[in-house]
Design an enzyme around this catalytic site. Sequence first.
Site, PDB file in Angstrom:
ATOM      1  N   LYS A 106       0.810  -1.221   0.000  1.00  0.00           N
ATOM      2  CA  LYS A 106       0.000   0.000   0.000  1.00  0.00           C
ATOM      3  C   LYS A 106       0.844   1.272   0.000  1.00  0.00           C
ATOM      4  O   LYS A 106       0.410   2.313  -0.465  1.00  0.00           O
ATOM      5  CB  LYS A 106      -0.964  -0.007   1.177  1.00  0.00           C
ATOM      6  CG  LYS A 106      -2.085  -1.009   0.969  1.00  0.00           C
ATOM      7  CD  LYS A 106      -3.279  -0.696   1.841  1.00  0.00           C
ATOM      8  CE  LYS A 106      -4.465  -1.559   1.458  1.00  0.00           C
ATOM      9  NZ  LYS A 106      -4.299  -2.958   1.894  1.00  0.00           N
ATOM     10  N   GLU A 128      -9.425   7.253   3.442  1.00  0.00           N
ATOM     11  CA  GLU A 128     -10.314   6.319   4.131  1.00  0.00           C
ATOM     12  C   GLU A 128      -9.484   5.115   4.524  1.00  0.00           C
ATOM     13  O   GLU A 128      -8.441   4.858   3.935  1.00  0.00           O
ATOM     14  CB  GLU A 128     -11.435   5.873   3.198  1.00  0.00           C
ATOM     15  CG  GLU A 128     -11.086   4.698   2.264  1.00  0.00           C
ATOM     16  CD  GLU A 128      -9.980   5.007   1.243  1.00  0.00           C
ATOM     17  OE1 GLU A 128      -9.769   6.196   0.954  1.00  0.00           O
ATOM     18  OE2 GLU A 128      -9.322   4.055   0.758  1.00  0.00           O
ATOM     19  N   SER A 394       1.712  -9.830  -0.744  1.00  0.00           N
ATOM     20  CA  SER A 394       1.336  -8.415  -0.631  1.00  0.00           C
ATOM     21  C   SER A 394       1.707  -7.771   0.704  1.00  0.00           C
ATOM     22  O   SER A 394       1.927  -6.567   0.762  1.00  0.00           O
ATOM     23  CB  SER A 394      -0.168  -8.260  -0.884  1.00  0.00           C
ATOM     24  OG  SER A 394      -0.914  -9.093  -0.017  1.00  0.00           O
TER      25      SER A 394
HETATM   26  C1  LIG Z   1      -5.105  -3.979   1.664  1.00  0.00           C
HETATM   27  C2  LIG Z   1      -4.399  -5.261   1.436  1.00  0.00           C
HETATM   28  C3  LIG Z   1      -4.793  -6.142   0.404  1.00  0.00           C
HETATM   29  C4  LIG Z   1      -6.002  -5.923  -0.459  1.00  0.00           C
HETATM   30  O1  LIG Z   1      -5.991  -4.775  -1.218  1.00  0.00           O
HETATM   31  P1  LIG Z   1      -5.737  -4.784  -2.791  1.00  0.00           P
HETATM   32  O2  LIG Z   1      -6.095  -3.403  -3.210  1.00  0.00           O
HETATM   33  O3  LIG Z   1      -6.635  -5.835  -3.395  1.00  0.00           O
HETATM   34  O4  LIG Z   1      -4.308  -5.100  -3.005  1.00  0.00           O
HETATM   35  C5  LIG Z   1      -4.033  -7.294   0.203  1.00  0.00           C
HETATM   36  N1  LIG Z   1      -2.969  -7.580   0.983  1.00  0.00           N
HETATM   37  C6  LIG Z   1      -2.573  -6.764   1.987  1.00  0.00           C
HETATM   38  C7  LIG Z   1      -1.382  -7.140   2.790  1.00  0.00           C
HETATM   39  C8  LIG Z   1      -3.270  -5.578   2.244  1.00  0.00           C
HETATM   40  O5  LIG Z   1      -2.872  -4.774   3.247  1.00  0.00           O
END
Ligand SMILES: *Cc1c(COP(=O)(O)O)cnc(C)c1O
Length: 414
Positions: A106, A128, A394
Amino acid sequence: MSVAALPETQGLLEALIAGQLPDARGRFGPFGGRYVPETLIPPLERLARGVREHLHAREFQAELAAQLTSWVGRPTALTHAARLSGRWGAQLWLKREDLAHTGAHKINNAIGQALLARRLGARRIVAETGAGQHGVASAAACARLGLPCTVYMGAVDMERQAPNVGRMRLLGATVVPVTSGDRTLRAAIDEALRDWVSDPLGTYYLLGSVVGPHPYPYLVRELQAVIGREARAQMLAATGRLPDAVIACVGGGSNSIGAFHAFLADGAVEIIGVEAGGRSPKLGDNAATVAYGRPGVLHGTYSMLLQDADGQVQETHSVSAGLDYPGVGPEHALLAAIGRVRYETASDAESLAGVRALSEYEGILPAIESAHALAAAERWARAHPGGTVLVCLSGRGDKDMPTLQQTLLAAPAS
Ligand SMILES: *Cc1c(COP(=O)(O)O)cnc(C)c1O
């Protein structure tokens, strides 16, 4: 999904690869656009102009690259998961967004938009947040650039995600509880938009995923595409070829779009998005928007949506707070409709098993969101012995310890 049969989706993969989508109206084929009240059109127009003027300009890109290298920690590592590869029978590689500053992908978007906001002359930022991860990334980016930051967060989420509220406050942000509507992410987005409209010149709205009205799905995708660009080059350097499959989890869809984009033109590379299958395929028991949704409008964009027969947007469930959203980015709706990306689901239980596997075999505690992609990667690996699969990891799982205490670490019922 019947959308796949629409003649208006023909030729759209070529257009997407050629950089012609979204079009001038912000559309990805039939999806996307700008379904907002009149008052929001001028600020969105101004933002779209700012994006056109600055985002790909040399000066802005140099500024962004410097922050990504020296503060975010890019490029993030590519890790060969040797022990899991041995167990699953295919080679597993991980793109390590969990190693990025604040613990997830993010931050790529947050620092990019904060830099853009400063360039556009904004005096304050609103954002948000649902689970709090985007709020933390925004608060950190604003602190870095000296911009005041207000984060709207549902009152219910503030209770569930108390540690992230503390993090945002330490980073200097003002966290405003939202007590209207469902008192979660949906209502928080509405409040942030309202704040923006009341001061469209001085305030910048920093949206957290590839959702919302144009130009956000495009802007956030461009800022996250660094994931796939790095990973593609790193795979070529490490293995001499491209992976057979690329897999990422899909909430709003930003880490996945970021990971997928560099591979769209590589026809031999299978691309798989993994949604939250939750407890069951029943409406209300999951957050698998592409798998179980129908087209509709939410937060200013036309995309797939979890709704009932009357078009009422449904509450969702997932063990991972970051995937718990009833909509999905319009570009994903298009990629599903034209069949370039296959969307699968991973259940709560399968994803928790993925957390355990990566922790025990590779010494990496992943976010439960990311573990959805691992669950799908295990399925893929067992069906393709000898193949090579790249997973976008992610984020890291430290934030999930309360949930993991209550699930994986809970004593078995006696
Ligand atoms: C917020 C988040 C997601 C989901 O958000 P996307 O916009 O679909 O990437 C996935 N993995 C993590 C670690 C997150 O913090």
